[in-house]
Scaffold this motif. Structure first.
Motif, PDB file in Angstrom:
ATOM      1  N   ARG A 105     122.061 183.569  46.231  1.00  0.00           N
ATOM      2  CA  ARG A 105     121.963 183.356  47.680  1.00  0.00           C
ATOM      3  C   ARG A 105     120.526 183.533  48.149  1.00  0.00           C
ATOM      4  O   ARG A 105     120.023 182.756  48.963  1.00  0.00           O
ATOM      5  N   HIS A 106     119.881 184.561  47.633  1.00  0.00           N
ATOM      6  CA  HIS A 106     118.495 184.819  48.011  1.00  0.00           C
ATOM      7  C   HIS A 106     117.599 183.644  47.593  1.00  0.00           C
ATOM      8  O   HIS A 106     116.757 183.198  48.375  1.00  0.00           O
ATOM      9  N   ARG A 107     117.783 183.162  46.357  1.00  0.00           N
ATOM     10  CA  ARG A 107     116.993 182.014  45.895  1.00  0.00           C
ATOM     11  C   ARG A 107     117.261 180.788  46.762  1.00  0.00           C
ATOM     12  O   ARG A 107     116.338 180.050  47.111  1.00  0.00           O
ATOM     13  N   PHE A 108     118.529 180.569  47.115  1.00  0.00           N
ATOM     14  CA  PHE A 108     118.890 179.421  47.947  1.00  0.00           C
ATOM     15  C   PHE A 108     118.227 179.527  49.317  1.00  0.00           C
ATOM     16  O   PHE A 108     117.639 178.563  49.817  1.00  0.00           O
ATOM     17  N   ARG A 109     118.301 180.717  49.924  1.00  0.00           N
ATOM     18  CA  ARG A 109     117.660 180.916  51.232  1.00  0.00           C
ATOM     19  C   ARG A 109     116.148 180.750  51.137  1.00  0.00           C
ATOM     20  O   ARG A 109     115.512 180.192  52.025  1.00  0.00           O
ATOM     21  N   GLU A 110     115.584 181.254  50.040  1.00  0.00           N
ATOM     22  CA  GLU A 110     114.144 181.120  49.845  1.00  0.00           C
ATOM     23  C   GLU A 110     113.755 179.648  49.696  1.00  0.00           C
ATOM     24  O   GLU A 110     112.755 179.205  50.270  1.00  0.00           O
ATOM     25  N   GLU A 111     114.540 178.875  48.957  1.00  0.00           N
ATOM     26  CA  GLU A 111     114.280 177.446  48.814  1.00  0.00           C
ATOM     27  C   GLU A 111     114.410 176.736  50.157  1.00  0.00           C
ATOM     28  O   GLU A 111     113.610 175.849  50.472  1.00  0.00           O
ATOM     29  N   GLN A 112     115.415 177.133  50.948  1.00  0.00           N
ATOM     30  CA  GLN A 112     115.559 176.538  52.278  1.00  0.00           C
ATOM     31  C   GLN A 112     114.353 176.874  53.154  1.00  0.00           C
ATOM     32  O   GLN A 112     113.858 176.011  53.880  1.00  0.00           O
ATOM     33  N   ALA A 113     113.899 178.124  53.090  1.00  0.00           N
ATOM     34  CA  ALA A 113     112.737 178.528  53.886  1.00  0.00           C
ATOM     35  C   ALA A 113     111.496 177.748  53.456  1.00  0.00           C
ATOM     36  O   ALA A 113     110.708 177.299  54.296  1.00  0.00           O
ATOM     37  N   ARG A 114     111.339 177.561  52.138  1.00  0.00           N
ATOM     38  CA  ARG A 114     110.208 176.772  51.643  1.00  0.00           C
ATOM     39  C   ARG A 114     110.297 175.330  52.134  1.00  0.00           C
ATOM     40  O   ARG A 114     109.292 174.734  52.518  1.00  0.00           O
ATOM     41  N   ALA A 115     111.502 174.778  52.099  1.00  0.00           N
ATOM     42  CA  ALA A 115     111.683 173.395  52.563  1.00  0.00           C
ATOM     43  C   ALA A 115     111.378 173.289  54.049  1.00  0.00           C
ATOM     44  O   ALA A 115     110.725 172.328  54.485  1.00  0.00           O
ATOM     45  N   ARG A 116     111.841 174.277  54.837  1.00  0.00           N
ATOM     46  CA  ARG A 116     111.540 174.255  56.271  1.00  0.00           C
ATOM     47  C   ARG A 116     110.040 174.383  56.525  1.00  0.00           C
ATOM     48  O   ARG A 116     109.485 173.706  57.392  1.00  0.00           O
ATOM     49  N   LEU A 117     109.382 175.243  55.742  1.00  0.00           N
ATOM     50  CA  LEU A 117     107.939 175.413  55.882  1.00  0.00           C
ATOM     51  C   LEU A 117     107.213 174.124  55.517  1.00  0.00           C
ATOM     52  O   LEU A 117     106.294 173.700  56.233  1.00  0.00           O
ATOM     53  N   ALA A 118     107.626 173.487  54.430  1.00  0.00           N
ATOM     54  CA  ALA A 118     107.000 172.224  54.031  1.00  0.00           C
ATOM     55  C   ALA A 118     107.210 171.164  55.107  1.00  0.00           C
ATOM     56  O   ALA A 118     106.290 170.399  55.423  1.00  0.00           O
ATOM     57  N   GLU A 119     108.405 171.117  55.672  1.00  0.00           N
ATOM     58  CA  GLU A 119     108.689 170.148  56.741  1.00  0.00           C
ATOM     59  C   GLU A 119     107.850 170.451  57.971  1.00  0.00           C
ATOM     60  O   GLU A 119     107.295 169.533  58.603  1.00  0.00           O
ATOM     61  N   ALA A 120     107.714 171.722  58.314  1.00  0.00           N
ATOM     62  CA  ALA A 120     106.893 172.097  59.467  1.00  0.00           C
ATOM     63  C   ALA A 120     105.426 171.727  59.227  1.00  0.00           C
ATOM     64  O   ALA A 120     104.756 171.211  60.132  1.00  0.00           O
ATOM     65  N   GLU A 121     104.952 171.969  58.002  1.00  0.00           N
ATOM     66  CA  GLU A 121     103.566 171.605  57.691  1.00  0.00           C
ATOM     67  C   GLU A 121     103.383 170.088  57.743  1.00  0.00           C
ATOM     68  O   GLU A 121     102.365 169.595  58.223  1.00  0.00           O
ATOM     69  N   ARG A 122     104.380 169.351  57.245  1.00  0.00           N
ATOM     70  CA  ARG A 122     104.305 167.897  57.286  1.00  0.00           C
ATOM     71  C   ARG A 122     104.283 167.407  58.731  1.00  0.00           C
ATOM     72  O   ARG A 122     103.474 166.550  59.096  1.00  0.00           O
ATOM     73  N   LEU A 123     105.165 167.969  59.557  1.00  0.00           N
ATOM     74  CA  LEU A 123     105.203 167.576  60.963  1.00  0.00           C
ATOM     75  C   LEU A 123     103.903 167.942  61.682  1.00  0.00           C
ATOM     76  O   LEU A 123     103.420 167.181  62.531  1.00  0.00           O
ATOM     77  N   GLU A 124     103.341 169.093  61.335  1.00  0.00           N
ATOM     78  CA  GLU A 124     102.064 169.473  61.939  1.00  0.00           C
ATOM     79  C   GLU A 124     100.977 168.487  61.535  1.00  0.00           C
ATOM     80  O   GLU A 124     100.159 168.067  62.366  1.00  0.00           O
ATOM     81  N   SER A 125     100.975 168.096  60.275  1.00  0.00           N
ATOM     82  CA  SER A 125      99.999 167.117  59.800  1.00  0.00           C
ATOM     83  C   SER A 125     100.176 165.778  60.510  1.00  0.00           C
ATOM     84  O   SER A 125      99.195 165.160  60.942  1.00  0.00           O
ATOM     85  N   VAL A 126     101.433 165.345  60.637  1.00  0.00           N
ATOM     86  CA  VAL A 126     101.709 164.092  61.361  1.00  0.00           C
ATOM     87  C   VAL A 126     101.264 164.227  62.809  1.00  0.00           C
ATOM     88  O   VAL A 126     100.686 163.296  63.383  1.00  0.00           O
ATOM     89  N   GLY A 127     101.495 165.373  63.414  1.00  0.00           N
ATOM     90  CA  GLY A 127     101.081 165.604  64.793  1.00  0.00           C
ATOM     91  C   GLY A 127      99.569 165.524  64.953  1.00  0.00           C
ATOM     92  O   GLY A 127      99.061 164.908  65.898  1.00  0.00           O
TER      93      GLY A 127
END
Length: 179
Positions: free
Chosen positions: A72-94
């Protein structure tokens, strides 16, 4: 000295399964036979096996629980990483969008300035005036599009603040002179 022999037998009297041992007595024509109820002999061993089995089962369940928690911890960590990557991508697009919108806005302002400068020169030609009106209307649509892009590209909280208008105009003067 004769070694102790062991045997398993069921007594005909009480039909209880017994474990027995016998041995010849030294210097006498006797054989000693001792029997004990098998359940009595096995009870401590069974209790030990039961306690050990329950302990092992508890340990296995704890390890399984830890494994589930780790997954569960690994899954949550992977989700957090994915959200962070998406946020960074959106910031870059912005940021990219803001840059493009800014450059397009500058181009639109230059074209708008040219329209303003041309308008007095074509007052005697109504067709040219209508063409400048169409260009002006198209520039207004472009200006709205740039405003939407800039609004999309903004990151963080924007809060109104008190500004010195003289300083803002002074900073804008070089760009205004070029336009």
């Amino acid at each position: 000295f004769v070694r102790l022999q062991a045997a398993q037998l069921s007594t005909p009297i009480d039909n209880v399964e017994r474990v027995g041992g016998y041995r010849a007595v030294e210097n006498a024509p006797l054989v000693m036979l001792v029997t004990v109820d098998k359940d009595e002999v096995m009870r401590p061993w069974r209790a030990h096996v039961t306690v050990t089995s329950v302990g092992a089962l508890i340990l296995i369940m704890m390890l399984a629980g830890l494994e589930v928690m780790a997954r569960r911890h690994r899954f949550r960590e992977e989700q957090a990483r994915a959200r962070l990557a998406e946020a960074e991508r959106l910031e870059s697009v912005g940021r990219f969008t803001a840059g493009v919108a800014h450059d397009v806005g500058n181009l639109l302002r230059i074209v708008r300035s040219a329209v303003v400068l041309l308008r007095p020169r074509v007052t005697d030609r109504p067709a040219a005036g209508r063409l400048l009106d169409q260009i002006d209307a198209t520039l207004a649509v472009g200006k709205d599009l740039v405003a939407q892009l800039m609004s999309y590209a903004r990151t963080g909280d924007r809060k109104p603040q008190v500004s010195n208008l003289n300083d803002l105009v002074f900073e804008a003067l070089p760009m205004l002179r070029q336009a």
